[in-house]
Design a protein around this motif. Sequence first.
Motif, PDB file in Angstrom:
ATOM      1  N   THR A 154     -13.490 -62.867  66.496  1.00  0.00           N
ATOM      2  CA  THR A 154     -14.398 -63.159  68.440  1.00  0.00           C
ATOM      3  C   THR A 154     -12.827 -62.153  68.837  1.00  0.00           C
ATOM      4  O   THR A 154     -13.113 -61.751  69.870  1.00  0.00           O
ATOM      5  CB  THR A 154     -13.575 -64.566  68.108  1.00  0.00           C
ATOM      6  N   VAL A 155     -12.112 -62.577  68.398  1.00  0.00           N
ATOM      7  CA  VAL A 155     -10.219 -61.693  69.437  1.00  0.00           C
ATOM      8  C   VAL A 155     -11.154 -60.427  69.212  1.00  0.00           C
ATOM      9  O   VAL A 155     -10.352 -59.642  70.575  1.00  0.00           O
ATOM     10  CB  VAL A 155      -9.321 -62.382  68.750  1.00  0.00           C
ATOM     11  N   PHE A 156     -10.957 -60.055  68.025  1.00  0.00           N
ATOM     12  CA  PHE A 156     -12.019 -58.319  68.096  1.00  0.00           C
ATOM     13  C   PHE A 156     -12.597 -58.160  69.047  1.00  0.00           C
ATOM     14  O   PHE A 156     -12.860 -57.084  69.836  1.00  0.00           O
ATOM     15  CB  PHE A 156     -11.202 -57.816  66.723  1.00  0.00           C
ATOM     16  N   SER A 157     -13.882 -59.103  68.866  1.00  0.00           N
ATOM     17  CA  SER A 157     -15.012 -57.831  69.852  1.00  0.00           C
ATOM     18  C   SER A 157     -14.042 -58.148  71.431  1.00  0.00           C
ATOM     19  O   SER A 157     -15.334 -57.472  71.882  1.00  0.00           O
ATOM     20  CB  SER A 157     -16.125 -59.661  69.191  1.00  0.00           C
ATOM     21  N   VAL A 158     -13.759 -59.478  71.839  1.00  0.00           N
ATOM     22  CA  VAL A 158     -13.271 -59.509  73.423  1.00  0.00           C
ATOM     23  C   VAL A 158     -12.569 -58.792  73.425  1.00  0.00           C
ATOM     24  O   VAL A 158     -12.236 -57.470  75.047  1.00  0.00           O
ATOM     25  CB  VAL A 158     -12.601 -60.500  73.701  1.00  0.00           C
ATOM     26  N   HIS A 159     -11.282 -57.792  72.089  1.00  0.00           N
ATOM     27  CA  HIS A 159     -10.729 -56.698  72.879  1.00  0.00           C
ATOM     28  C   HIS A 159     -11.331 -55.944  73.384  1.00  0.00           C
ATOM     29  O   HIS A 159     -11.290 -54.433  74.052  1.00  0.00           O
ATOM     30  CB  HIS A 159      -9.882 -56.270  71.447  1.00  0.00           C
ATOM     31  N   LEU A 160     -12.578 -55.429  72.140  1.00  0.00           N
ATOM     32  CA  LEU A 160     -13.626 -54.410  72.977  1.00  0.00           C
ATOM     33  C   LEU A 160     -14.500 -54.080  74.390  1.00  0.00           C
ATOM     34  O   LEU A 160     -14.411 -52.889  74.748  1.00  0.00           O
ATOM     35  CB  LEU A 160     -14.784 -53.922  71.470  1.00  0.00           C
ATOM     36  N   LEU A 161     -14.876 -55.498  74.323  1.00  0.00           N
ATOM     37  CA  LEU A 161     -14.850 -54.915  75.603  1.00  0.00           C
ATOM     38  C   LEU A 161     -14.766 -54.786  76.992  1.00  0.00           C
ATOM     39  O   LEU A 161     -15.245 -54.109  77.625  1.00  0.00           O
ATOM     40  CB  LEU A 161     -16.286 -57.330  75.359  1.00  0.00           C
ATOM     41  N   ARG A 162     -13.383 -55.733  76.924  1.00  0.00           N
ATOM     42  CA  ARG A 162     -12.358 -55.432  77.780  1.00  0.00           C
ATOM     43  C   ARG A 162     -12.028 -53.838  78.164  1.00  0.00           C
ATOM     44  O   ARG A 162     -11.543 -53.441  78.865  1.00  0.00           O
ATOM     45  CB  ARG A 162     -10.873 -56.330  77.751  1.00  0.00           C
TER      46      ARG A 162
END
Length: 287
Positions: A154-162
Amino acid sequence: MCDLLENVPIHWGPRFDCGSAAATFTRVDPSTIEFEAPAHMALVMFTPQPGRIAALNSDRRTNFMAPVGCLEIVPATADFYASWSTPKENILVALRPRRLTALAQAEFGRAECELQPPRSGFIDRKALLIAEMIRDELMSSETVSPIYLDSLLTVFSVHLLRHYSSVAGQPAPPRRGGLSARSWRDVSDFIDANLMSDLRIETLAKIAELSPSHFLRAFRQTVGQPPHRYILELRTKKAEQLILSTDHSLVEIATACGFSSHSHLSSTMKRLRHTSPNELRRDPEKQ
């Protein structure tokens, strides 16, 4: 539903798949791979790759230096080719488009988003840090924690989005404080009632009516520890109670408390309580 890592040979390394996201730590000799991405994919390099050759949705192949921490992104359905001439170690994360879309909606209020791959050889140190934590959990000598890996993904995915999507640069809603009293009651009641189940961050966040990343921050602020540690402690306490108050087999107790096996229960109790289920049953004073 397709396997998110179907194009990655199983013998390349350990993997985890929760249905909407997956990760694998690969260690492989010089090789070549070519496929149409079944989901959004992101690779983080742990070893330098001089002379790496890659192509994304093109017949034009680029030869470049891929340093440690190099991040590559392959959007879903994109055609991807890569070859490498030295042994390689990396984390590969795969995300179903609906998971990334749901995160974009929850985090940024955007119903649609597109991934935007960085240039060849681009280093992302924060992605490397998260990837190292994913690798360490996948390589754990004990049974891996699905909810911990789910948190990291989840943290990794949000990082990609940002940083690598069409919503990059969009302000996220302000996030302050921990869980409200009602949210904490609802979440804790759900966890207590479902300890034997495979709990997911997305599910708990929905109960709290928060985005997944905000939920992780708010939970830690409220409880003083992340969800996976809190849940592991609850499972261990419940197992202790059943060991001392029933004559159920240790296999039955492990299953009833959400542990994947008797050995998983034993290794957890050894680490957290410095005793084993058998020792506790023989000598309750060890509790």
